[in-house]
Write an enzyme that holds these catalytic residues in place. Structure first.
Site, PDB file in Angstrom:
ATOM      1  N   HIS A 262       0.823  -1.210   0.000  1.00 21.89           N
ATOM      2  CA  HIS A 262       0.000   0.000   0.000  1.00 21.89           C
ATOM      3  C   HIS A 262       0.857   1.259   0.000  1.00 21.89           C
ATOM      4  O   HIS A 262       0.448   2.308   0.510  1.00 21.89           O
ATOM      5  CB  HIS A 262      -0.942   0.002   1.216  1.00 21.89           C
ATOM      6  CG  HIS A 262      -2.367   0.338   0.872  1.00 21.89           C
ATOM      7  ND1 HIS A 262      -3.302  -0.620   0.555  1.00 21.89           N
ATOM      8  CD2 HIS A 262      -3.014   1.517   0.773  1.00 21.89           C
ATOM      9  CE1 HIS A 262      -4.465  -0.037   0.293  1.00 21.89           C
ATOM     10  NE2 HIS A 262      -4.309   1.262   0.416  1.00 21.89           N
ATOM     11  N   ARG A 265       1.319   3.240   3.199  1.00 24.07           N
ATOM     12  CA  ARG A 265       0.275   4.108   3.748  1.00 24.07           C
ATOM     13  C   ARG A 265      -0.537   3.433   4.844  1.00 24.07           C
ATOM     14  O   ARG A 265      -1.242   4.106   5.594  1.00 24.07           O
ATOM     15  CB  ARG A 265      -0.683   4.540   2.631  1.00 24.07           C
ATOM     16  CG  ARG A 265      -0.085   5.509   1.639  1.00 24.07           C
ATOM     17  CD  ARG A 265      -1.053   5.793   0.505  1.00 24.07           C
ATOM     18  NE  ARG A 265      -2.275   6.445   0.954  1.00 24.07           N
ATOM     19  CZ  ARG A 265      -2.438   7.764   1.053  1.00 24.07           C
ATOM     20  NH1 ARG A 265      -1.436   8.565   0.755  1.00 24.07           N
ATOM     21  NH2 ARG A 265      -3.579   8.273   1.439  1.00 24.07           N
ATOM     22  N   ASP A 293       4.214  -3.192  -6.889  1.00 23.47           N
ATOM     23  CA  ASP A 293       4.337  -1.736  -6.805  1.00 23.47           C
ATOM     24  C   ASP A 293       5.093  -1.385  -5.532  1.00 23.47           C
ATOM     25  O   ASP A 293       5.424  -2.245  -4.727  1.00 23.47           O
ATOM     26  CB  ASP A 293       2.980  -1.034  -6.898  1.00 23.47           C
ATOM     27  CG  ASP A 293       2.107  -1.182  -5.642  1.00 23.47           C
ATOM     28  OD1 ASP A 293       2.573  -1.680  -4.603  1.00 23.47           O
ATOM     29  OD2 ASP A 293       0.923  -0.785  -5.712  1.00 23.47           O
TER      30      ASP A 293
END
Length: 351
Positions: A262, A265, A293
Protein backbone atom coordinates in the site's frame (compact mmCIF):
# COMPACT_ATOMS: atom_id res chain seq x y z
CA UNK A 1 -2.19 25.28 -10.93
CA UNK A 2 0.11 25.66 -13.92
CA UNK A 3 -0.35 23.31 -16.84
CA UNK A 4 3.31 23.34 -17.84
CA UNK A 5 5.87 21.22 -16.10
CA UNK A 6 9.34 22.60 -15.56
CA UNK A 7 11.13 22.08 -18.93
CA UNK A 8 14.10 20.39 -17.21
CA UNK A 9 12.01 17.62 -15.62
CA UNK A 10 13.66 14.60 -17.21
CA UNK A 11 13.33 12.11 -14.36
CA UNK A 12 10.63 10.94 -11.99
CA UNK A 13 12.50 12.62 -9.13
CA UNK A 14 12.33 15.95 -10.95
CA UNK A 15 8.61 15.48 -11.57
CA UNK A 16 8.18 14.86 -7.84
CA UNK A 17 9.97 18.12 -7.04
CA UNK A 18 7.96 20.07 -9.62
CA UNK A 19 4.66 18.59 -8.41
CA UNK A 20 5.42 19.38 -4.78
CA UNK A 21 6.04 23.00 -5.76
CA UNK A 22 2.58 23.18 -7.33
CA UNK A 23 0.46 21.18 -4.90
CA UNK A 24 -0.95 22.57 -1.68
CA UNK A 25 0.40 21.33 1.64
CA UNK A 26 -2.81 19.39 2.22
CA UNK A 27 -2.53 17.51 -1.09
CA UNK A 28 1.20 16.87 -0.69
CA UNK A 29 0.55 15.38 2.74
CA UNK A 30 -2.48 13.39 1.55
CA UNK A 31 -0.58 11.81 -1.33
CA UNK A 32 2.69 11.17 0.52
CA UNK A 33 1.10 9.99 3.81
CA UNK A 34 3.89 7.62 4.86
CA UNK A 35 1.93 5.89 7.64
CA UNK A 36 3.08 6.02 11.27
CA UNK A 37 6.88 6.44 11.23
CA UNK A 38 7.23 6.07 7.47
CA UNK A 39 9.65 3.14 7.69
CA UNK A 40 7.96 1.06 5.00
CA UNK A 41 7.44 4.08 2.72
CA UNK A 42 11.16 4.90 2.83
CA UNK A 43 12.33 1.32 2.56
CA UNK A 44 10.31 0.66 -0.58
CA UNK A 45 12.60 3.04 -2.48
CA UNK A 46 15.81 2.23 -0.63
CA UNK A 47 15.41 -1.51 -1.09
CA UNK A 48 15.84 -1.26 -4.86
CA UNK A 49 19.28 0.22 -4.31
CA UNK A 50 20.38 -2.90 -2.42
CA UNK A 51 20.06 -5.01 -5.58
CA UNK A 52 22.68 -5.09 -8.33
CA UNK A 53 22.46 -5.90 -12.02
CA UNK A 54 25.10 -8.18 -13.55
CA UNK A 55 25.51 -7.12 -17.19
CA UNK A 56 26.29 -9.42 -20.11
CA UNK A 57 28.57 -7.78 -22.66
CA UNK A 58 29.10 -7.99 -26.43
CA UNK A 59 25.49 -8.86 -27.15
CA UNK A 60 23.47 -7.36 -29.98
CA UNK A 61 21.16 -5.03 -28.07
CA UNK A 62 20.69 -2.49 -30.86
CA UNK A 63 16.98 -3.36 -30.90
CA UNK A 64 15.20 -3.91 -27.57
CA UNK A 65 11.64 -5.09 -27.10
CA UNK A 66 10.00 -3.62 -23.98
CA UNK A 67 6.53 -5.00 -24.72
CA UNK A 68 4.77 -7.45 -22.42
CA UNK A 69 1.49 -9.34 -22.33
CA UNK A 70 -0.45 -8.88 -19.11
CA UNK A 71 -3.62 -10.94 -18.64
CA UNK A 72 -3.93 -11.25 -22.39
CA UNK A 73 -3.44 -7.55 -23.19
CA UNK A 74 -0.26 -6.52 -24.97
CA UNK A 75 1.32 -3.44 -23.40
CA UNK A 76 4.15 -1.45 -24.98
CA UNK A 77 6.17 -1.72 -21.77
CA UNK A 78 5.75 -3.31 -18.32
CA UNK A 79 4.86 -0.21 -16.30
CA UNK A 80 1.19 0.41 -15.50
CA UNK A 81 -0.70 2.77 -13.19
CA UNK A 82 -1.73 1.58 -9.74
CA UNK A 83 -5.10 2.39 -8.14
CA UNK A 84 -4.89 5.67 -6.23
CA UNK A 85 -7.66 7.85 -4.82
CA UNK A 86 -9.11 11.21 -5.80
CA UNK A 87 -7.01 12.36 -8.74
CA UNK A 88 -9.02 15.57 -8.76
CA UNK A 89 -6.79 16.77 -5.93
CA UNK A 90 -3.94 16.81 -8.46
CA UNK A 91 -5.76 18.03 -11.58
CA UNK A 92 -9.32 19.13 -12.49
CA UNK A 93 -9.62 16.42 -15.16
CA UNK A 94 -8.87 13.79 -12.52
CA UNK A 95 -8.89 10.12 -13.53
CA UNK A 96 -9.99 10.93 -17.07
CA UNK A 97 -6.65 12.63 -17.67
CA UNK A 98 -4.72 9.78 -16.05
CA UNK A 99 -6.49 7.25 -18.26
CA UNK A 100 -5.72 9.29 -21.37
CA UNK A 101 -2.05 9.47 -20.39
CA UNK A 102 -1.87 5.72 -19.87
CA UNK A 103 -3.72 4.95 -23.10
CA UNK A 104 -1.41 7.23 -25.09
CA UNK A 105 1.50 4.99 -23.99
CA UNK A 106 -0.47 1.77 -24.55
CA UNK A 107 -0.26 0.64 -20.97
CA UNK A 108 -2.80 -0.24 -18.30
CA UNK A 109 -4.48 1.76 -15.57
CA UNK A 110 -6.26 0.42 -12.49
CA UNK A 111 -9.20 2.68 -11.65
CA UNK A 112 -9.79 3.04 -7.93
CA UNK A 113 -13.21 2.80 -6.35
CA UNK A 114 -12.17 6.02 -4.56
CA UNK A 115 -12.11 7.98 -7.81
CA UNK A 116 -13.89 11.20 -8.72
CA UNK A 117 -14.75 9.94 -12.22
CA UNK A 118 -17.04 7.00 -12.82
CA UNK A 119 -16.14 3.72 -14.49
CA UNK A 120 -18.12 4.81 -17.51
CA UNK A 121 -16.57 8.30 -17.77
CA UNK A 122 -13.05 6.90 -17.75
CA UNK A 123 -13.95 4.26 -20.34
CA UNK A 124 -15.47 6.88 -22.64
CA UNK A 125 -12.46 9.18 -22.30
CA UNK A 126 -9.91 6.50 -23.18
CA UNK A 127 -11.83 3.82 -25.12
CA UNK A 128 -8.67 2.15 -26.45
CA UNK A 129 -6.97 2.02 -23.07
CA UNK A 130 -6.43 -1.14 -21.05
CA UNK A 131 -8.39 -0.66 -17.84
CA UNK A 132 -8.75 -2.69 -14.66
CA UNK A 133 -11.11 -1.87 -11.79
CA UNK A 134 -10.29 -1.94 -8.09
CA UNK A 135 -13.43 -3.21 -6.31
CA UNK A 136 -14.19 -2.78 -2.62
CA UNK A 137 -15.70 -5.50 -0.47
CA UNK A 138 -19.30 -4.71 0.55
CA UNK A 139 -21.69 -6.28 3.02
CA UNK A 140 -24.40 -6.40 0.35
CA UNK A 141 -23.49 -8.89 -2.38
CA UNK A 142 -26.12 -7.29 -4.60
CA UNK A 143 -24.16 -4.04 -4.52
CA UNK A 144 -21.00 -5.91 -5.48
CA UNK A 145 -22.83 -7.68 -8.30
CA UNK A 146 -24.01 -4.36 -9.75
CA UNK A 147 -20.47 -2.98 -9.70
CA UNK A 148 -19.08 -6.14 -11.29
CA UNK A 149 -21.62 -5.80 -14.09
CA UNK A 150 -20.79 -2.12 -14.58
CA UNK A 151 -17.09 -2.95 -14.92
CA UNK A 152 -17.80 -5.66 -17.48
CA UNK A 153 -20.18 -3.49 -19.50
CA UNK A 154 -17.68 -0.60 -19.52
CA UNK A 155 -14.95 -2.77 -21.00
CA UNK A 156 -12.69 -3.27 -18.00
CA UNK A 157 -10.57 -6.37 -18.49
CA UNK A 158 -9.68 -7.38 -14.92
CA UNK A 159 -10.76 -6.87 -11.32
CA UNK A 160 -8.37 -5.94 -8.53
CA UNK A 161 -9.24 -6.78 -4.93
CA UNK A 162 -7.14 -5.04 -2.28
CA UNK A 163 -6.56 -7.52 0.51
CA UNK A 164 -4.17 -5.58 2.75
CA UNK A 165 -6.77 -3.22 4.24
CA UNK A 166 -8.81 -5.32 6.67
CA UNK A 167 -9.91 -2.12 8.46
CA UNK A 168 -10.89 0.83 6.29
CA UNK A 169 -9.44 4.08 7.71
CA UNK A 170 -12.76 5.93 7.71
CA UNK A 171 -14.07 3.48 10.31
CA UNK A 172 -11.45 4.83 12.74
CA UNK A 173 -11.88 8.54 11.95
CA UNK A 174 -12.80 10.78 14.89
CA UNK A 175 -12.55 14.14 13.14
CA UNK A 176 -13.68 15.09 9.62
CA UNK A 177 -11.29 15.62 6.71
CA UNK A 178 -11.98 18.86 4.85
CA UNK A 179 -10.81 18.44 1.26
CA UNK A 180 -9.78 21.57 -0.70
CA UNK A 181 -11.89 20.57 -3.72
CA UNK A 182 -15.34 19.08 -4.03
CA UNK A 183 -15.59 15.61 -5.46
CA UNK A 184 -17.87 12.59 -5.52
CA UNK A 185 -17.42 8.84 -5.35
CA UNK A 186 -19.53 7.41 -8.22
CA UNK A 187 -17.84 4.00 -8.03
CA UNK A 188 -18.77 3.59 -4.35
CA UNK A 189 -22.24 5.13 -4.20
CA UNK A 190 -24.89 3.81 -6.58
CA UNK A 191 -27.47 5.95 -8.35
CA UNK A 192 -30.25 5.05 -5.92
CA UNK A 193 -28.16 5.64 -2.76
CA UNK A 194 -28.93 8.52 -0.44
CA UNK A 195 -25.45 9.88 0.25
CA UNK A 196 -25.08 11.76 3.54
CA UNK A 197 -22.55 14.56 3.87
CA UNK A 198 -19.49 14.98 1.70
CA UNK A 199 -16.37 12.82 1.29
CA UNK A 200 -14.29 13.11 4.43
CA UNK A 201 -17.24 14.02 6.65
CA UNK A 202 -18.09 11.93 9.69
CA UNK A 203 -21.60 11.44 8.27
CA UNK A 204 -20.31 9.89 5.05
CA UNK A 205 -17.69 7.92 6.95
CA UNK A 206 -20.43 6.43 9.11
CA UNK A 207 -22.48 5.54 6.04
CA UNK A 208 -19.46 3.93 4.39
CA UNK A 209 -18.86 1.88 7.51
CA UNK A 210 -22.37 0.47 7.19
CA UNK A 211 -22.04 -0.62 3.55
CA UNK A 212 -18.41 -1.79 3.30
CA UNK A 213 -17.17 -5.04 4.74
CA UNK A 214 -14.20 -4.91 7.06
CA UNK A 215 -12.03 -8.01 7.43
CA UNK A 216 -12.98 -9.65 4.15
CA UNK A 217 -12.02 -13.32 3.83
CA UNK A 218 -11.16 -15.91 1.21
CA UNK A 219 -14.88 -16.68 0.99
CA UNK A 220 -15.42 -13.17 -0.40
CA UNK A 221 -12.72 -13.76 -3.00
CA UNK A 222 -14.41 -17.03 -3.98
CA UNK A 223 -17.72 -15.21 -4.38
CA UNK A 224 -16.19 -12.59 -6.67
CA UNK A 225 -14.55 -15.30 -8.75
CA UNK A 226 -17.91 -17.06 -9.20
CA UNK A 227 -19.78 -13.88 -10.13
CA UNK A 228 -17.61 -12.36 -12.83
CA UNK A 229 -16.18 -13.40 -16.16
CA UNK A 230 -13.15 -11.16 -15.60
CA UNK A 231 -9.80 -12.35 -14.28
CA UNK A 232 -9.24 -11.51 -10.60
CA UNK A 233 -6.04 -10.00 -9.20
CA UNK A 234 -5.28 -9.86 -5.47
CA UNK A 235 -3.36 -6.74 -4.42
CA UNK A 236 -1.48 -6.63 -1.13
CA UNK A 237 0.07 -10.09 -0.98
CA UNK A 238 3.36 -10.05 0.95
CA UNK A 239 3.75 -13.53 2.42
CA UNK A 240 6.43 -15.24 0.36
CA UNK A 241 8.86 -17.09 2.61
CA UNK A 242 5.72 -18.40 4.32
CA UNK A 243 3.70 -18.59 1.12
CA UNK A 244 0.23 -19.39 2.43
CA UNK A 245 -1.46 -16.33 0.91
CA UNK A 246 0.20 -16.64 -2.50
CA UNK A 247 -0.52 -20.37 -2.74
CA UNK A 248 -4.07 -20.04 -1.45
CA UNK A 249 -4.77 -17.39 -4.09
CA UNK A 250 -3.38 -19.59 -6.86
CA UNK A 251 -5.36 -22.59 -5.65
CA UNK A 252 -8.53 -20.48 -5.87
CA UNK A 253 -7.78 -19.70 -9.50
CA UNK A 254 -6.72 -16.09 -9.04
CA UNK A 255 -5.07 -14.82 -12.24
CA UNK A 256 -2.67 -12.30 -10.74
CA UNK A 257 -0.74 -11.79 -7.50
CA UNK A 258 -0.01 -8.09 -6.95
CA UNK A 259 2.80 -7.67 -4.43
CA UNK A 260 2.10 -4.44 -2.54
CA UNK A 261 2.32 -2.87 0.90
CA UNK A 262 0.00 0.00 0.00
CA UNK A 263 2.96 2.30 -0.59
CA UNK A 264 3.58 2.30 3.14
CA UNK A 265 0.27 4.11 3.75
CA UNK A 266 -1.33 1.41 5.88
CA UNK A 267 0.68 -0.76 8.27
CA UNK A 268 4.19 0.48 8.97
CA UNK A 269 7.01 -1.98 9.57
CA UNK A 270 6.20 -4.19 6.58
CA UNK A 271 8.93 -5.45 4.25
CA UNK A 272 9.77 -3.64 1.04
CA UNK A 273 7.94 -5.24 -1.86
CA UNK A 274 11.09 -5.95 -3.90
CA UNK A 275 12.48 -7.94 -0.95
CA UNK A 276 9.58 -10.42 -0.84
CA UNK A 277 9.03 -10.61 -4.59
CA UNK A 278 11.38 -13.59 -5.28
CA UNK A 279 9.79 -15.75 -2.58
CA UNK A 280 6.30 -15.05 -3.90
CA UNK A 281 7.36 -15.79 -7.48
CA UNK A 282 8.73 -19.14 -6.32
CA UNK A 283 5.57 -19.89 -4.32
CA UNK A 284 3.34 -19.11 -7.31
CA UNK A 285 5.42 -21.32 -9.56
CA UNK A 286 4.21 -19.76 -12.79
CA UNK A 287 0.55 -20.55 -12.09
CA UNK A 288 -0.40 -16.86 -11.96
CA UNK A 289 1.15 -13.61 -13.12
CA UNK A 290 3.02 -11.64 -10.46
CA UNK A 291 3.13 -7.83 -10.30
CA UNK A 292 4.70 -5.32 -7.93
CA UNK A 293 4.34 -1.74 -6.80
CA UNK A 294 6.07 0.35 -4.15
CA UNK A 295 9.19 2.45 -4.67
CA UNK A 296 9.54 2.19 -8.46
CA UNK A 297 11.21 5.45 -9.52
CA UNK A 298 13.56 4.57 -12.40
CA UNK A 299 13.78 2.27 -15.37
CA UNK A 300 16.54 0.40 -13.57
CA UNK A 301 14.08 -0.30 -10.74
CA UNK A 302 11.70 -1.75 -13.33
CA UNK A 303 14.43 -4.00 -14.77
CA UNK A 304 15.37 -5.29 -11.30
CA UNK A 305 11.74 -6.21 -10.60
CA UNK A 306 11.48 -8.01 -13.94
CA UNK A 307 14.73 -9.86 -13.30
CA UNK A 308 13.33 -11.07 -9.97
CA UNK A 309 10.20 -12.46 -11.62
CA UNK A 310 7.61 -9.67 -11.89
CA UNK A 311 5.59 -9.62 -15.11
CA UNK A 312 4.80 -5.92 -14.71
CA UNK A 313 5.23 -3.11 -12.18
CA UNK A 314 2.76 -0.43 -11.16
CA UNK A 315 3.39 3.19 -10.17
CA UNK A 316 1.15 5.24 -7.89
CA UNK A 317 2.64 8.52 -6.69
CA UNK A 318 4.79 9.12 -9.83
CA UNK A 319 1.66 9.11 -12.00
CA UNK A 320 0.05 11.64 -9.66
CA UNK A 321 3.13 13.86 -9.87
CA UNK A 322 2.89 13.84 -13.66
CA UNK A 323 -0.83 14.53 -13.47
CA UNK A 324 -0.28 17.49 -11.14
CA UNK A 325 2.36 18.99 -13.40
CA UNK A 326 0.76 18.65 -16.78
CA UNK A 327 -2.50 16.66 -16.78
CA UNK A 328 -2.72 13.78 -19.24
CA UNK A 329 0.48 14.91 -20.96
CA UNK A 330 2.32 14.87 -17.64
CA UNK A 331 1.24 11.28 -17.00
CA UNK A 332 2.44 10.39 -20.48
CA UNK A 333 5.77 12.15 -19.84
CA UNK A 334 6.40 10.21 -16.63
CA UNK A 335 5.61 6.93 -18.37
CA UNK A 336 7.81 7.84 -21.33
CA UNK A 337 10.72 8.56 -18.99
CA UNK A 338 10.38 5.14 -17.38
CA UNK A 339 10.05 3.42 -20.75
CA UNK A 340 13.16 5.14 -22.11
CA UNK A 341 15.12 4.43 -18.93
CA UNK A 342 14.07 0.78 -19.02
CA UNK A 343 15.17 0.39 -22.63
CA UNK A 344 18.55 1.96 -21.85
CA UNK A 345 18.99 -0.22 -18.74
CA UNK A 346 18.20 -3.28 -20.85
CA UNK A 347 20.87 -2.34 -23.35
CA UNK A 348 23.47 -1.73 -20.69
CA UNK A 349 22.60 -5.06 -19.01
CA UNK A 350 22.98 -6.88 -22.33
CA UNK A 351 19.40 -8.01 -22.76
Amino acid sequence: MSENVHPKATSVAEFEKAANEKLSEFVRTYYSHPGEGGQTHRDNCRAFKRYRLIPRNLRDVYIRDTSVTVLGSKLDFPVAIAPTAVHKLAHPDAEVATAKGAASMNTSMVLSSWSHCSLEQVAAAAPRGVRWFYLLFYRDRGRMKRLLERAEWAGYTALVLTVDSPIYPFTLRKTPVVFPVQFRLPNVWLDDDVVPGSPGSLEQGSALTKITKNAATWEDVKWVKKNTRLPVVLKGILSGSIPEDARTAVDLGVSGIYVSNHGGREQDGLPATIDVLPDIVRAVGGEAEVYLDGGVRTGTDVLKALALGARCVFIGRPALWGLACNGAEGVQQVLQILKDELSLAMARAGT
